[in-house]
Design a protein around this motif. Structure first.
Motif, PDB file in Angstrom:
ATOM      1  N   ALA A   9       0.852  -1.182   0.000  1.00 47.44           N
ATOM      2  CA  ALA A   9       0.000   0.000   0.000  1.00 47.44           C
ATOM      3  C   ALA A   9       0.892   1.237   0.000  1.00 47.44           C
ATOM      4  CB  ALA A   9      -0.908   0.006   1.234  1.00 47.44           C
ATOM      5  N   LEU A  10       0.541   2.238  -0.782  1.00 45.18           N
ATOM      6  CA  LEU A  10       1.291   3.483  -0.850  1.00 45.18           C
ATOM      7  C   LEU A  10       0.405   4.632  -0.410  1.00 45.18           C
ATOM      8  CD1 LEU A  10       2.039   1.652  -3.630  1.00 45.18           C
ATOM      9  CD2 LEU A  10       3.837   3.373  -3.699  1.00 45.18           C
ATOM     10  N   LEU A  11       0.870   5.400   0.575  1.00 40.76           N
ATOM     11  CA  LEU A  11       0.138   6.565   1.048  1.00 40.76           C
ATOM     12  C   LEU A  11       0.734   7.804   0.392  1.00 40.76           C
ATOM     13  CD1 LEU A  11      -1.964   7.870   2.902  1.00 40.76           C
ATOM     14  CD2 LEU A  11      -0.213   7.922   4.710  1.00 40.76           C
ATOM     15  N   HIS A  12      -0.070   8.451  -0.456  1.00 35.73           N
ATOM     16  CA  HIS A  12       0.362   9.637  -1.187  1.00 35.73           C
ATOM     17  C   HIS A  12      -0.406  10.871  -0.692  1.00 35.73           C
ATOM     18  CE1 HIS A  12       2.008   6.792  -4.118  1.00 35.73           C
ATOM     19  NE2 HIS A  12       0.793   6.342  -4.394  1.00 35.73           N
ATOM     20  N   THR A  13       0.211  12.047  -0.866  1.00 32.01           N
ATOM     21  CA  THR A  13      -0.519  13.288  -0.623  1.00 32.01           C
ATOM     22  C   THR A  13      -0.757  14.042  -1.924  1.00 32.01           C
ATOM     23  OG1 THR A  13       1.588  14.373  -0.080  1.00 32.01           O
ATOM     24  CG2 THR A  13       0.250  13.556   1.756  1.00 32.01           C
ATOM     25  N   SER A  14      -0.519  13.378  -3.057  1.00 32.50           N
ATOM     26  CA  SER A  14      -0.861  13.940  -4.372  1.00 32.50           C
ATOM     27  C   SER A  14      -1.093  12.784  -5.335  1.00 32.50           C
ATOM     28  CB  SER A  14       0.257  14.837  -4.906  1.00 32.50           C
ATOM     29  OG  SER A  14       0.001  15.198  -6.265  1.00 32.50           O
ATOM     30  N   PRO A  15      -2.081  12.916  -6.227  1.00 33.08           N
ATOM     31  CA  PRO A  15      -2.342  11.851  -7.197  1.00 33.08           C
ATOM     32  C   PRO A  15      -1.254  11.729  -8.263  1.00 33.08           C
ATOM     33  CG  PRO A  15      -3.777  13.741  -7.609  1.00 33.08           C
ATOM     34  CD  PRO A  15      -3.094  14.002  -6.307  1.00 33.08           C
ATOM     35  N   VAL A  16      -0.367  12.728  -8.392  1.00 31.80           N
ATOM     36  CA  VAL A  16       0.662  12.654  -9.433  1.00 31.80           C
ATOM     37  C   VAL A  16       1.624  11.504  -9.192  1.00 31.80           C
ATOM     38  CG1 VAL A  16       0.543  15.149  -9.818  1.00 31.80           C
ATOM     39  CG2 VAL A  16       2.320  14.225  -8.323  1.00 31.80           C
ATOM     40  N   HIS A  17       1.700  11.016  -7.952  1.00 35.43           N
ATOM     41  CA  HIS A  17       2.633   9.936  -7.643  1.00 35.43           C
ATOM     42  C   HIS A  17       2.157   8.581  -8.156  1.00 35.43           C
ATOM     43  CE1 HIS A  17       4.851  12.731  -5.291  1.00 35.43           C
ATOM     44  NE2 HIS A  17       3.955  12.844  -4.338  1.00 35.43           N
ATOM     45  N   VAL A  18       0.881   8.433  -8.375  1.00 37.84           N
ATOM     46  CA  VAL A  18       0.331   7.121  -8.750  1.00 37.84           C
ATOM     47  C   VAL A  18       0.969   6.580 -10.030  1.00 37.84           C
ATOM     48  CG1 VAL A  18      -1.742   5.854  -9.395  1.00 37.84           C
ATOM     49  CG2 VAL A  18      -1.818   7.501  -7.497  1.00 37.84           C
ATOM     50  N   PRO A  19       0.950   7.323 -11.148  1.00 40.91           N
ATOM     51  CA  PRO A  19       1.563   6.769 -12.363  1.00 40.91           C
ATOM     52  C   PRO A  19       3.076   6.599 -12.252  1.00 40.91           C
ATOM     53  CG  PRO A  19       0.877   9.051 -12.715  1.00 40.91           C
ATOM     54  CD  PRO A  19       0.292   8.612 -11.413  1.00 40.91           C
ATOM     55  N   LEU A  32       4.541  -7.338  -8.118  1.00 37.86           N
ATOM     56  CA  LEU A  32       4.181  -6.610  -6.903  1.00 37.86           C
ATOM     57  C   LEU A  32       2.836  -5.918  -7.108  1.00 37.86           C
ATOM     58  CD1 LEU A  32       5.130  -5.549  -4.087  1.00 37.86           C
ATOM     59  CD2 LEU A  32       6.050  -3.560  -5.301  1.00 37.86           C
ATOM     60  N   VAL A  33       1.926  -6.137  -6.182  1.00 38.09           N
ATOM     61  CA  VAL A  33       0.607  -5.500  -6.258  1.00 38.09           C
ATOM     62  C   VAL A  33       0.660  -4.173  -5.492  1.00 38.09           C
ATOM     63  CG1 VAL A  33      -1.829  -5.713  -5.639  1.00 38.09           C
ATOM     64  CG2 VAL A  33      -0.552  -7.728  -6.421  1.00 38.09           C
ATOM     65  N   LEU A  34       0.275  -3.093  -6.154  1.00 36.07           N
ATOM     66  CA  LEU A  34       0.258  -1.782  -5.516  1.00 36.07           C
ATOM     67  C   LEU A  34      -1.174  -1.337  -5.259  1.00 36.07           C
ATOM     68  CD1 LEU A  34       2.947   0.245  -7.530  1.00 36.07           C
ATOM     69  CD2 LEU A  34       3.248  -1.202  -5.509  1.00 36.07           C
ATOM     70  N   ARG A  35      -1.400  -0.805  -4.063  1.00 33.55           N
ATOM     71  CA  ARG A  35      -2.687  -0.197  -3.722  1.00 33.55           C
ATOM     72  C   ARG A  35      -2.422   1.243  -3.294  1.00 33.55           C
ATOM     73  NH1 ARG A  35      -5.232  -5.219  -0.188  1.00 33.55           N
ATOM     74  NH2 ARG A  35      -5.647  -6.592  -1.968  1.00 33.55           N
ATOM     75  N   HIS A  36      -2.943   2.168  -4.065  1.00 31.22           N
ATOM     76  CA  HIS A  36      -2.655   3.578  -3.843  1.00 31.22           C
ATOM     77  C   HIS A  36      -3.722   4.246  -2.972  1.00 31.22           C
ATOM     78  CE1 HIS A  36       0.552   3.530  -6.852  1.00 31.22           C
ATOM     79  NE2 HIS A  36      -0.270   2.848  -7.645  1.00 31.22           N
ATOM     80  N   LEU A  37      -3.273   4.931  -1.938  1.00 30.63           N
ATOM     81  CA  LEU A  37      -4.145   5.713  -1.069  1.00 30.63           C
ATOM     82  C   LEU A  37      -3.729   7.170  -1.210  1.00 30.63           C
ATOM     83  CD1 LEU A  37      -3.623   3.503   2.117  1.00 30.63           C
ATOM     84  CD2 LEU A  37      -5.357   3.173   0.340  1.00 30.63           C
ATOM     85  N   VAL A  38      -4.626   8.024  -1.668  1.00 31.52           N
ATOM     86  CA  VAL A  38      -4.296   9.431  -1.899  1.00 31.52           C
ATOM     87  C   VAL A  38      -5.124  10.305  -0.970  1.00 31.52           C
ATOM     88  CG1 VAL A  38      -4.181  11.305  -3.585  1.00 31.52           C
ATOM     89  CG2 VAL A  38      -3.772   8.945  -4.331  1.00 31.52           C
ATOM     90  N   ASP A  39      -4.448  11.125  -0.163  1.00 26.35           N
ATOM     91  CA  ASP A  39      -5.134  12.051   0.743  1.00 26.35           C
ATOM     92  C   ASP A  39      -4.363  13.371   0.745  1.00 26.35           C
ATOM     93  OD1 ASP A  39      -6.358  13.484   2.768  1.00 26.35           O
ATOM     94  OD2 ASP A  39      -6.519  11.780   4.128  1.00 26.35           O
ATOM     95  N   GLU A  40      -4.770  14.277  -0.118  1.00 32.22           N
ATOM     96  CA  GLU A  40      -4.073  15.563  -0.252  1.00 32.22           C
ATOM     97  C   GLU A  40      -4.203  16.419   1.001  1.00 32.22           C
ATOM     98  OE1 GLU A  40      -4.258  17.120  -4.585  1.00 32.22           O
ATOM     99  OE2 GLU A  40      -6.133  16.008  -4.295  1.00 32.22           O
ATOM    100  N   LEU A  43      -1.212  16.624   3.711  1.00 30.38           N
ATOM    101  CA  LEU A  43      -0.104  17.568   3.539  1.00 30.38           C
ATOM    102  C   LEU A  43      -0.548  18.986   3.848  1.00 30.38           C
ATOM    103  CD1 LEU A  43       2.785  18.186   2.784  1.00 30.38           C
ATOM    104  CD2 LEU A  43       2.099  18.220   0.377  1.00 30.38           C
ATOM    105  N   VAL A  44      -1.760  19.326   3.449  1.00 30.03           N
ATOM    106  CA  VAL A  44      -2.281  20.671   3.743  1.00 30.03           C
ATOM    107  C   VAL A  44      -2.270  20.919   5.244  1.00 30.03           C
ATOM    108  CG1 VAL A  44      -4.304  22.162   3.630  1.00 30.03           C
ATOM    109  CG2 VAL A  44      -3.697  20.747   1.656  1.00 30.03           C
ATOM    110  N   ARG A  45      -2.791  19.976   5.990  1.00 30.59           N
ATOM    111  CA  ARG A  45      -2.851  20.129   7.452  1.00 30.59           C
ATOM    112  C   ARG A  45      -1.466  20.086   8.090  1.00 30.59           C
ATOM    113  NH1 ARG A  45      -6.542  15.491   9.270  1.00 30.59           N
ATOM    114  NH2 ARG A  45      -5.880  16.217  11.348  1.00 30.59           N
ATOM    115  N   ALA A  46      -0.589  19.224   7.564  1.00 32.15           N
ATOM    116  CA  ALA A  46       0.768  19.122   8.114  1.00 32.15           C
ATOM    117  C   ALA A  46       1.541  20.415   7.899  1.00 32.15           C
ATOM    118  CB  ALA A  46       1.505  17.951   7.471  1.00 32.15           C
TER     119      ALA A  46
END
Length: 226
Positions: A9-19, A32-40, A43-46
């Protein structure tokens, strides 16, 4: 190329990382099976309140990923990578930050220039490099690419990468130095640089480490010949 197993599983803060990570998986880690989790919003809150402000949300996202079958988790955001990494003990699976393998490689150099488009990324990246360096801490300088993040947020990828490349090319050079691109989104700027000194980016190195971790976890549970 290494045939990898497991689910990451990959935790991203931008969808640009997926591809980007899908492409790296296809080239270097087939199987390798990838499951993408995107929550922008993470980063805004951090950026507004500091990484600790999103600790609970990060923990919940990672727990959900593990419950969904992830053998390991990779956080691709340098700002919250440390927050994610410390969840490993609670979750019982490897939790990696994408920039640690890059930091370990950078620690081999005497002089390190950390380049970031976000000021909030500098502190965790410099701290990580110092941690990997141990008592032989290198000399670390930093560069913020002013205006680059605004281009990124506006969707101007070419403008963003060009700005990063120009900043790296214009940074002071010294013998035995290396440039560290603090954010995964900067990786493709390497192809636009004209200088000859080494430049490190996190996606390829980070995914390789995470793929190995996921495979190590999933391997014992797979049937022989499966």
């Amino acid at each position: 190329m290494v045939t990898s197993t497991g689910t990451l599983a990959l935790l991203h803060t931008s969808p640009v990382h997926v591809p980007v990570f899908d492409g790296l998986r296809d080239r270097h880690h087939p199987g390798l099976v990838l499951r993408h989790l995107v929550d922008e919003e993470l980063l805004v809150r951090a950026r507004e309140a500091g990484p600790e402000a999103v600790a609970g949300a990060v923990a919940a996202a990672l727990a959900a990923a593990v419950a969904d079958g992830a053998d390991a988790v990779l956080c691709t955001c340098s700002t919250i990578g440390g927050i994610a990494e410390r969840q490993a003990g609670v979750l019982g699976v490897p939790v990696l930050r994408v920039d640690r393998p890059m930091a370990a490689e950078a620690a081999r150099y005497r002089r390190i220039v950390v380049v970031a488009a976000l000021r909030s990324t500098l502190e965790p990246t410099v701290a990580l490099i110092a941690e990997e360096s141990g008592p032989e801490t290198s000399f670390i300088s930093t560069v913020v690419v002013e205006g680059a993040w605004e281009l990124f947020e506006a969707g101007d990828r070419d403008g963003y990468l060009d700005a990063v490349a120009a900043a790296v090319d214009g940074a002071p050079q010294a013998e035995g130095s290396v440039v560290v691109l603090a954010q995964a989104s900067m990786a493709d700027a390497v192809d636009r640089m004209t200088g000859s000194r080494p430049v490190l980016a996190s996606p390829r190195l980070g995914l390789a480490a995470a793929a190995a971790a996921a495979g190590a976890v999933s391997g014992p549970h797979r049937a022989v010949g499966g």
